[in-house]
Design an enzyme around this catalytic site. Structure first.
Site, PDB file in Angstrom:
ATOM      1  N   ARG A  91      -2.244  -2.591   8.319  1.00 27.79           N
ATOM      2  CA  ARG A  91      -2.211  -3.331   7.865  1.00 27.79           C
ATOM      3  C   ARG A  91      -0.769  -4.827   7.684  1.00 27.79           C
ATOM      4  NH1 ARG A  91      -3.517  -2.272   2.419  1.00 27.79           N
ATOM      5  NH2 ARG A  91      -5.053  -1.697   2.868  1.00 27.79           N
ATOM      6  N   ARG A 109       0.035  -9.280   2.177  1.00 34.38           N
ATOM      7  CA  ARG A 109      -0.015  -9.915   1.812  1.00 34.38           C
ATOM      8  C   ARG A 109       2.301 -10.352   1.979  1.00 34.38           C
ATOM      9  NH1 ARG A 109      -2.954  -7.574  -3.308  1.00 34.38           N
ATOM     10  NH2 ARG A 109      -2.256  -5.889  -1.802  1.00 34.38           N
ATOM     11  N   ARG A 139      -5.128 -16.372   0.511  1.00 35.14           N
ATOM     12  CA  ARG A 139      -5.630 -16.186  -0.068  1.00 35.14           C
ATOM     13  C   ARG A 139      -5.356 -16.728  -1.816  1.00 35.14           C
ATOM     14  NH1 ARG A 139      -7.251 -13.226  -3.386  1.00 35.14           N
ATOM     15  NH2 ARG A 139      -5.988 -10.655  -3.471  1.00 35.14           N
ATOM     16  N   ASP A 164     -12.335  -3.889   5.682  1.00 31.97           N
ATOM     17  CA  ASP A 164     -11.685  -3.017   4.496  1.00 31.97           C
ATOM     18  C   ASP A 164     -12.187  -1.761   5.007  1.00 31.97           C
ATOM     19  OD1 ASP A 164      -9.696  -2.596   2.709  1.00 31.97           O
ATOM     20  OD2 ASP A 164     -11.784  -1.510   2.063  1.00 31.97           O
ATOM     21  N   TYR A 189     -13.578   7.632  -1.954  1.00 28.37           N
ATOM     22  CA  TYR A 189     -13.631   5.929  -3.746  1.00 28.37           C
ATOM     23  C   TYR A 189     -14.912   6.130  -4.741  1.00 28.37           C
ATOM     24  CZ  TYR A 189      -9.353   3.724  -1.240  1.00 28.37           C
ATOM     25  OH  TYR A 189      -7.969   3.451  -1.299  1.00 28.37           O
TER      26      TYR A 189
END
Ligand code: CP3
Length: 356
Positions: free
Chosen positions: A23, A27, A36, A72, A148
């Site tokens: 990662r 952010r 973003r 992702d 998921y």
């Protein structure tokens, strides 16, 4: 080009320990937040120029030894027909979760080049522009992606997933068969498009006992890992909370095994044995500590690696939101400046950078 990351994956000697972060684009970086503001996560993933730009941001800002493609692990859910959204502040939402055999049978076939071609295009673009560092491709491992698809989003207990495993094993196996084939083809397509190493993220597999891992997960992970290894690029097998699963993860495959901070690096490596490389294992929360504490803990990991060939420095899991960028950069410099004296003992961060 600095090839210390690829050399370390192959357990070849390196003058300086390579370092990158899971990662590393995200952010916590102002450059990422600026993009973003204009585009959603999925828009970035689906536009190769944007995905390539975001992949390059941490390379410019941090001086890490590898780039990881911006994408992702849940992208394959889109062509499978499960439906994927990222709800604000809530993480991923799978719109049509898998509950029974009919749901598995209704999953659409996936052709990576036509259905996820934007990922391969981003890889090709990046290989044309990245000259300094190798590019890592990735996919989710069958268990973590299945969790998921079954839960419909993130989960703490994995209760729906385990209920399927224990109460409807034929549905579980049908899903894992399907998923491992899709993930294998997707990963191989990334390698053929130019990814120079690949990582399989089994982020949540530590929720399982060793017996359940061996029975319900290992054969499927093994199929994906072995197909990638046949393509002759280094393969990193990553999970968290895996201290009791390490021998089985090694059996499933990978040239490099990820270790998280719950096990000291040398203890984890001892369990795995010398014939495999390791990646890890700083606690991401340490990046919020004072610089002196960070330095102590980075030094401790490097001392436990003890200059052995085959250590790639990383966190034990992804960078957390709000992590101070300057601390991430400081860790890169600490790892690069650390050196081992002739007797193999770790020497305190001497200013000796090798020229790549
Ligand atoms: O490492 C990198 O820099 C490459 C990019 C990358 C992303 N996701 C982008 C992303 C990678 C390697 C992933 C993998 C991924 N995605 C995993 C496995 C890694 C891990 O951390 O265990 C998982 C479990 C996912 C699924 C996923 N995607 C979740 C749970 C979330 C929400 C998390 C959150 O912080 O809200 C995402 C969204 C996501 N994928 C972000 C990023 C940068 C969040 C930032 C954003 O919304 O812009």
């Amino acid at each position: 080009m600095s090839d210390r990351f690829l050399r370390a994956c192959r357990r070849e000697p390196v003058g300086t320990t390579p370092v990158w972060f899971m990662r590393q684009a995200g952010r916590y970086m102002p450059e990422y937040r600026a993009i973003r503001e204009k585009y959603s996560l999925l828009e970035i993933c689906r536009h190769p120029e944007l995905a390539a730009e975001v992949t390059l941001q941490p390379i410019r800002a941090l001086g890490v030894d590898a780039a990881i493609l911006f994408a992702d692990i849940l992208l394959p859910a889109i062509p499978l027909g499960v439906g994927l959204e990222f709800a604000k502040g809530e993480g991923p939402v799978l719109l049509n979760p898998i509950r029974n055999l009919d749901d598995v049978k209704n999953l659409r076939p996936v052709n990576p080049e036509s259905d996820l071609g934007y990922v391969m295009e981003a890889i090709r673009l990046l290989r044309g522009t990245l000259s300094g560092v190798p590019l890592i491709g990735f996919c989710g491992a069958p268990f973590t992606v299945a969790s998921y698809l079954i839960e419909g989003g993130s989960s703490r207990e994995f209760l729906k997933t385990k209920t399927m495993m224990y109460s409807a094993p034929e549905v579980w196996r049908a899903l894992m068969d399907k998923l491992s084939g899709v993930l294998r083809d997707y990963l191989v397509a990334q390698i053929r498009a130019g990814a120079q190493a690949v990582q399989i993220f089994d982020s949540w597999v530590g929720a399982l006992s060793p017996q359940d891992y061996e029975n319900f997960v290992l054969p499927y992970s093994q199929m994906v890992l072995q197909a990638a290894q046949k393509e002759n690029v280094p393969v990193i097998h990553f999970g968290t909370n895996t201290s009791t699963l390490l021998p089985l993860m090694k059996r499933a495959g990978g040239d490099v095994i990820g270790l998280d901070w719950r096990i000291p690096l040398d203890d984890g490596w001892k369990i795995l044995g010398d014939n495999v490389a390791v990646q890890g294992n700083l606690d991401p929360a340490v990046l919020f500590a004072p610089r002196s504490e960070i330095k102590k803990r980075v030094g401790d990991i490097l001392q436990r690696a003890d200059g052995r060939s085959g250590h790639i420095f990383n966190l034990g899991h992804g960078i957390l939101q709000n992590t101070p960028v300057e601390n991430v950069k400081a860790v890169v410099d600490m790892v690069h400046e650390f050196s081992f004296s002739n007797d193999g003992r770790a020497a305190e961060c001497i200013e000796t950078r090798d020229v790549a």
